[in-house]
Design a protein around this motif. Structure first.
Motif, PDB file in Angstrom:
ATOM      1  N   GLU A 137       1.809  12.669 -11.582  1.00 22.97           N
ATOM      2  CA  GLU A 137       1.869  11.348 -11.753  1.00 22.97           C
ATOM      3  C   GLU A 137       2.573  10.868 -12.821  1.00 22.97           C
ATOM      4  OE1 GLU A 137      -2.875  10.535 -10.185  1.00 22.97           O
ATOM      5  OE2 GLU A 137      -2.494  11.476 -12.102  1.00 22.97           O
ATOM      6  N   CYS A 139       5.367  12.221 -14.072  1.00 26.36           N
ATOM      7  CA  CYS A 139       6.755  12.235 -13.723  1.00 26.36           C
ATOM      8  C   CYS A 139       7.185  11.089 -12.816  1.00 26.36           C
ATOM      9  CB  CYS A 139       6.766  13.511 -12.656  1.00 26.36           C
ATOM     10  SG  CYS A 139       8.512  13.740 -12.050  1.00 26.36           S
ATOM     11  N   THR A 140       6.401  10.884 -11.906  1.00 24.42           N
ATOM     12  CA  THR A 140       6.733   9.414 -10.786  1.00 24.42           C
ATOM     13  C   THR A 140       6.724   8.313 -11.891  1.00 24.42           C
ATOM     14  OG1 THR A 140       5.560  10.613  -9.061  1.00 24.42           O
ATOM     15  CG2 THR A 140       5.763   8.075  -9.057  1.00 24.42           C
ATOM     16  N   GLN A 141       5.930   8.312 -12.762  1.00 25.32           N
ATOM     17  CA  GLN A 141       5.831   6.966 -13.662  1.00 25.32           C
ATOM     18  C   GLN A 141       6.931   6.975 -14.488  1.00 25.32           C
ATOM     19  OE1 GLN A 141       2.169   7.191 -15.956  1.00 25.32           O
ATOM     20  NE2 GLN A 141       2.824   5.516 -17.208  1.00 25.32           N
ATOM     21  N   LYS A 143       9.983   8.087 -13.976  1.00 22.06           N
ATOM     22  CA  LYS A 143      11.193   7.655 -13.309  1.00 22.06           C
ATOM     23  C   LYS A 143      11.352   6.074 -12.709  1.00 22.06           C
ATOM     24  CE  LYS A 143      11.161  10.411  -9.650  1.00 22.06           C
ATOM     25  NZ  LYS A 143      11.897  11.167  -8.479  1.00 22.06           N
ATOM     26  N   ASP A 144      10.001   5.516 -12.975  1.00 22.47           N
ATOM     27  CA  ASP A 144       9.829   4.101 -12.553  1.00 22.47           C
ATOM     28  C   ASP A 144      10.232   3.073 -13.646  1.00 22.47           C
ATOM     29  OD1 ASP A 144       9.031   1.660 -11.490  1.00 22.47           O
ATOM     30  OD2 ASP A 144       7.046   2.141 -11.308  1.00 22.47           O
ATOM     31  N   CYS A 200       9.637  15.909  -8.713  1.00 29.13           N
ATOM     32  CA  CYS A 200       8.407  15.734  -9.214  1.00 29.13           C
ATOM     33  C   CYS A 200       7.400  16.638  -8.614  1.00 29.13           C
ATOM     34  CB  CYS A 200       7.694  14.234  -9.095  1.00 29.13           C
ATOM     35  SG  CYS A 200       8.428  13.069 -10.189  1.00 29.13           S
TER      36      CYS A 200
END
Length: 202
Positions: A137, A139-141, A143-144, A200
């Motif tokens: 989670e 990691c996804t954040q 990149k955003d 991720c």
């Protein structure tokens, strides 16, 4: 105030810090350690997991809380005294971060603890909250751009490699365990992760 009473107060405040055992932080693997992973996506995930040793350490999570109150120390307990994020992530009016935190760490008079400090000291914006999230989670954040301060992946490399507040994690002052490895190693892992596709963990 009587100087002896003041010294006693400092010693009492510092006592819990001095009593907590501080283990040396683990080393970070270099990007070369992952070269044997033939699958590019799997290599990218493995690189981020190594970055996670830093990202999920108290030195990072304490300033990326899920609430408006920062955490502190290696056990990541709520900040004492109680403080609030404030409108600019710099504390509430009249109780801003700089009320106690200066431009550099200040060691207690007894030498057994310190008040952390940095010229950029503040909380990460609530959009960048990591506390309680899985590494995938986070990691996804990261990149955003809507949740990472508007940064591109290249800017993330620069941020992780050179930002002075990120760098504080390896120079946190007496009484705190530094983040694993070094900032240069963390930056190199970030670059390798991006260059391998920035994948991720699940």
């Amino acid at each position: 105030m009587n100087p002896r009473l003041l010294a006693l107060g400092v010693a009492i405040i510092a006592l819990p810090v001095a009593l907590v055992a501080r283990d040396a932080p683990p080393a970070l693997k270099t990007p070369a350690a992952f070269a044997g992973i033939a699958n590019k996506d799997a290599r990218s995930v493995a690189l981020f997991r190594e970055m996670g040793k830093v990202i999920q350490s108290p030195r990072c999570i304490n300033c990326h809380p899920r609430t408006d109150r920062p955490l502190q120390d290696d056990d990541m307990h709520p900040h004492s005294p109680p403080v609030a994020r404030g409108p600019y992530n710099f504390g509430a009016s009249g109780m801003e971060c700089t009320t106690c935190h200066g431009r550099e760490n200040v060691t207690f008079a007894n030498g057994e603890g310190s008040i952390p400090g940095n010229r950029k000291w503040r909380l990460a914006p609530i959009e960048m909250a990591w506390e309680g999230k899985s590494l995938g989670e986070i990691c996804t954040q990261i990149k955003d751009p809507a949740r990472n301060g508007g940064k591109t992946l290249d800017q993330l490399i620069e941020h992780n490699t050179t930002d002075v507040l990120v760098g504080w994690g390896w120079n946190p002052g007496k009484g705190r365990t530094p983040a694993p490895g070094t900032q240069a190693e963390f930056g190199a892992l970030t670059r390798a992760w991006v260059e391998s596709g920035a994948k991720c963990p699940a």
